[in-house]
Scaffold this motif. Structure first.
Motif, PDB file in Angstrom:
ATOM      1  N   HIS A 200       0.848  -1.202   0.000  1.00 10.44           N
ATOM      2  CA  HIS A 200       0.000   0.000   0.000  1.00 10.44           C
ATOM      3  C   HIS A 200       0.878   1.245   0.000  1.00 10.44           C
ATOM      4  O   HIS A 200       1.862   1.318   0.740  1.00 10.44           O
ATOM      5  N   LEU A 201       0.512   2.197  -0.838  1.00 14.44           N
ATOM      6  CA  LEU A 201       1.236   3.464  -0.944  1.00 14.44           C
ATOM      7  C   LEU A 201       0.315   4.593  -0.503  1.00 14.44           C
ATOM      8  O   LEU A 201      -0.827   4.680  -0.955  1.00 14.44           O
ATOM      9  N   THR A 202       0.815   5.431   0.392  1.00 12.27           N
ATOM     10  CA  THR A 202       0.061   6.592   0.873  1.00 12.27           C
ATOM     11  C   THR A 202       0.831   7.857   0.511  1.00 12.27           C
ATOM     12  O   THR A 202       2.018   7.989   0.840  1.00 12.27           O
ATOM     13  N   TRP A 203       0.146   8.763  -0.169  1.00 10.26           N
ATOM     14  CA  TRP A 203       0.797  10.011  -0.576  1.00 10.26           C
ATOM     15  C   TRP A 203       0.918  10.954   0.622  1.00 10.26           C
ATOM     16  O   TRP A 203      -0.059  11.196   1.326  1.00 10.26           O
ATOM     17  N   GLY A 210      -2.672  12.173   1.460  1.00 14.21           N
ATOM     18  CA  GLY A 210      -3.626  11.508   2.338  1.00 14.21           C
ATOM     19  C   GLY A 210      -4.309  10.308   1.729  1.00 14.21           C
ATOM     20  O   GLY A 210      -4.936   9.516   2.438  1.00 14.21           O
ATOM     21  N   ARG A 211      -4.218  10.135   0.432  1.00 14.53           N
ATOM     22  CA  ARG A 211      -4.893   9.012  -0.222  1.00 14.53           C
ATOM     23  C   ARG A 211      -3.979   7.788  -0.267  1.00 14.53           C
ATOM     24  O   ARG A 211      -2.758   7.902  -0.384  1.00 14.53           O
ATOM     25  N   THR A 212      -4.602   6.622  -0.206  1.00 17.90           N
ATOM     26  CA  THR A 212      -3.871   5.364  -0.196  1.00 17.90           C
ATOM     27  C   THR A 212      -4.324   4.510  -1.367  1.00 17.90           C
ATOM     28  O   THR A 212      -5.516   4.471  -1.694  1.00 17.90           O
ATOM     29  N   ARG A 240       4.740   7.273   1.368  1.00 16.69           N
ATOM     30  CA  ARG A 240       5.164   6.198   2.263  1.00 16.69           C
ATOM     31  C   ARG A 240       4.595   4.901   1.706  1.00 16.69           C
ATOM     32  O   ARG A 240       3.407   4.831   1.371  1.00 16.69           O
ATOM     33  N   ILE A 241       5.425   3.890   1.608  1.00 15.57           N
ATOM     34  CA  ILE A 241       5.011   2.631   1.006  1.00 15.57           C
ATOM     35  C   ILE A 241       5.292   1.479   1.969  1.00 15.57           C
ATOM     36  O   ILE A 241       6.330   1.458   2.643  1.00 15.57           O
ATOM     37  N   ILE A 242       4.332   0.562   2.075  1.00 12.34           N
ATOM     38  CA  ILE A 242       4.438  -0.578   2.989  1.00 12.34           C
ATOM     39  C   ILE A 242       4.562  -1.854   2.173  1.00 12.34           C
ATOM     40  O   ILE A 242       3.907  -2.018   1.144  1.00 12.34           O
ATOM     41  N   ALA A 243       5.407  -2.768   2.633  1.00 12.30           N
ATOM     42  CA  ALA A 243       5.662  -4.024   1.931  1.00 12.30           C
ATOM     43  C   ALA A 243       4.362  -4.762   1.651  1.00 12.30           C
ATOM     44  O   ALA A 243       3.391  -4.685   2.406  1.00 12.30           O
ATOM     45  N   GLY A 244       4.360  -5.500   0.552  1.00 10.48           N
ATOM     46  CA  GLY A 244       3.167  -6.236   0.171  1.00 10.48           C
ATOM     47  C   GLY A 244       3.167  -7.655   0.700  1.00 10.48           C
ATOM     48  O   GLY A 244       4.216  -8.235   1.010  1.00 10.48           O
ATOM     49  N   CYS A 245       1.971  -8.195   0.824  1.00  9.90           N
ATOM     50  CA  CYS A 245       1.792  -9.567   1.282  1.00  9.90           C
ATOM     51  C   CYS A 245       0.737 -10.223   0.403  1.00  9.90           C
ATOM     52  O   CYS A 245      -0.345  -9.651   0.210  1.00  9.90           O
ATOM     53  N   ASP A 246       1.030 -11.393  -0.145  1.00 10.41           N
ATOM     54  CA  ASP A 246       0.062 -12.071  -1.009  1.00 10.41           C
ATOM     55  C   ASP A 246      -0.854 -13.001  -0.229  1.00 10.41           C
ATOM     56  O   ASP A 246      -1.608 -13.775  -0.825  1.00 10.41           O
ATOM     57  N   LYS A 247      -0.788 -12.939   1.115  1.00 10.52           N
ATOM     58  CA  LYS A 247      -1.671 -13.686   2.012  1.00 10.52           C
ATOM     59  C   LYS A 247      -1.376 -15.181   2.055  1.00 10.52           C
ATOM     60  O   LYS A 247      -2.146 -15.947   2.637  1.00 10.52           O
ATOM     61  N   SER A 248      -0.290 -15.606   1.430  1.00 13.70           N
ATOM     62  CA  SER A 248       0.026 -17.035   1.431  1.00 13.70           C
ATOM     63  C   SER A 248       0.844 -17.411   2.662  1.00 13.70           C
ATOM     64  O   SER A 248       1.570 -16.586   3.230  1.00 13.70           O
ATOM     65  N   PHE A 249       0.749 -18.680   3.064  1.00 10.29           N
ATOM     66  CA  PHE A 249       1.499 -19.173   4.212  1.00 10.29           C
ATOM     67  C   PHE A 249       2.995 -19.152   3.926  1.00 10.29           C
ATOM     68  O   PHE A 249       3.804 -18.814   4.791  1.00 10.29           O
ATOM     69  N   ALA A 250       3.356 -19.477   2.677  1.00 11.43           N
ATOM     70  CA  ALA A 250       4.771 -19.507   2.313  1.00 11.43           C
ATOM     71  C   ALA A 250       5.408 -18.134   2.452  1.00 11.43           C
ATOM     72  O   ALA A 250       6.499 -17.988   3.007  1.00 11.43           O
ATOM     73  N   GLN A 251       4.731 -17.090   1.963  1.00 10.04           N
ATOM     74  CA  GLN A 251       5.302 -15.747   2.066  1.00 10.04           C
ATOM     75  C   GLN A 251       5.281 -15.243   3.494  1.00 10.04           C
ATOM     76  O   GLN A 251       6.176 -14.515   3.915  1.00 10.04           O
TER      77      GLN A 251
END
Length: 291
Positions: A200-203, A210-212, A240-251
């Motif tokens: 997620h990126l927030t300006w 303020g937008r994400t 500001r940018i936050i790391a992504g997660c693909d919701k998998s158990f492996a990641q």
């Protein structure tokens, strides 16, 4: 049954009536906007309703029971109170719309016909159309946990447990070149490509402050967003940018070392196992299905 004030009920029983409709939109930020299909402004429920806005409402049927009834409200974006940019920013998401029947000769005589939530909003050719959902629509929402292989938590929330403020999982950057929903940026030099995929990126500055939004891909110093920003992005805008997660158990295990807090059910056989062709090589002995 909707209770109707005696004076309004008596008026509606006349051969000639002076009634119209009014709509009051109440946004979650506390702003209330009023509109009417009458030819002069009316004060309804302490909200001044604008006249001749081109606002119209479709027919709506209300029945007993828990079935979901819906209607639409549409109008031209001619009112100064309604700004297309505000719609695109999401200021009308989750808003409620109150529909009133009003005696325009005596606006104090009115009755609330329905209170609905705004669903989908579409804008085209200078007009907007908002779908209205009754309170029964809330019964269609999923409550509680779902049994699924992928995690149903959001990265950094209480159920996830990952500290999104950890320098390993976020970065602050600046735009150096723009191209619609893709940008060249600085500030991501210490992260490998793909680290911010699904993030997620927030300006922090610029017209979109303020937008994400969601990051589709990250490659070196180039990021691509899922949605084109509402307002143009300029060189020098920070984010500001936050790391992504693909919701998998492996990641969850490999990227965040957070397998113990994984909120999915990766080891349960799913429909793919239930409907798969039977073969002697498949063993469901209670052992883990996902390493």
């Amino acid at each position: 049954m909707i209770p109707i004030p005696k004076t309004l009920e008596s008026h509606l029983q006349r051969t000639v009536t002076t009634h119209c409709f009014a709509w009051i939109i109440r946004r979650q930020d506390g702003v209330a906007l009023g509109f009417t299909d009458h030819d002069r402004p009316l004060l309804v429920s302490d909200v001044m309703c604008e006249l001749q806005t081109g606002m119209t409402g479709s027919e709506a049927a209300t029945a007993l029971g828990l079935s979901i009834d819906s209607a639409e409200i549409e109008g031209a974006l001619s009112s100064l109170a309604i700004d297309r940019a505000d719609i695109e920013r999401g200021l009308y998401d989750g808003a409620t719309v109150e529909t009133y029947l009003v005696n325009w000769s005596l606006p104090g005589d009115n009755v609330l016909l329905r209170r609905s939530g705004i669903g989908k909003i579409a804008c085209s050719d200078g007009k907007f159309t908002a779908e209205l959902k009754s309170a029964a629509a809330g019964l269609n929402k999923i409550h509680g946990r779902r049994v699924m292989r992928n995690c149903d938590a959001e990265l950094g929330d209480r159920r996830c447990g990952v500290n999104a403020a950890d320098p390993r999982y976020f970065a602050e950057g600046r735009v150096i070149q723009t191209d619609d929903a893709a940008f060249l940026v600085t500030g991501l030099e210490h992260f490998r490509s793909g680290w911010f995929d699904n993030g997620h990126l927030t300006w922090d500055s610029g017209a979109n402050a303020g937008r994400t939004t969601v990051v589709v891909s990250h490659a070196a110093n180039r990021i691509a967003l899922r949605d084109i920003p509402t307002d143009p992005v300029a060189v020098g805008d920070t984010f500001r940018i936050i790391a992504g997660c693909d919701k998998s158990f492996a990641q969850c295990k490999a990227k965040f070392a957070n397998g113990v807090s994984f909120r999915g059910f990766p080891h349960l056989p799913g429909n793919d196992a239930a409907y798969a062709y039977v073969s002697g090589g498949d063993e469901f002995d209670g052992g883990p299905l996902v390493p």
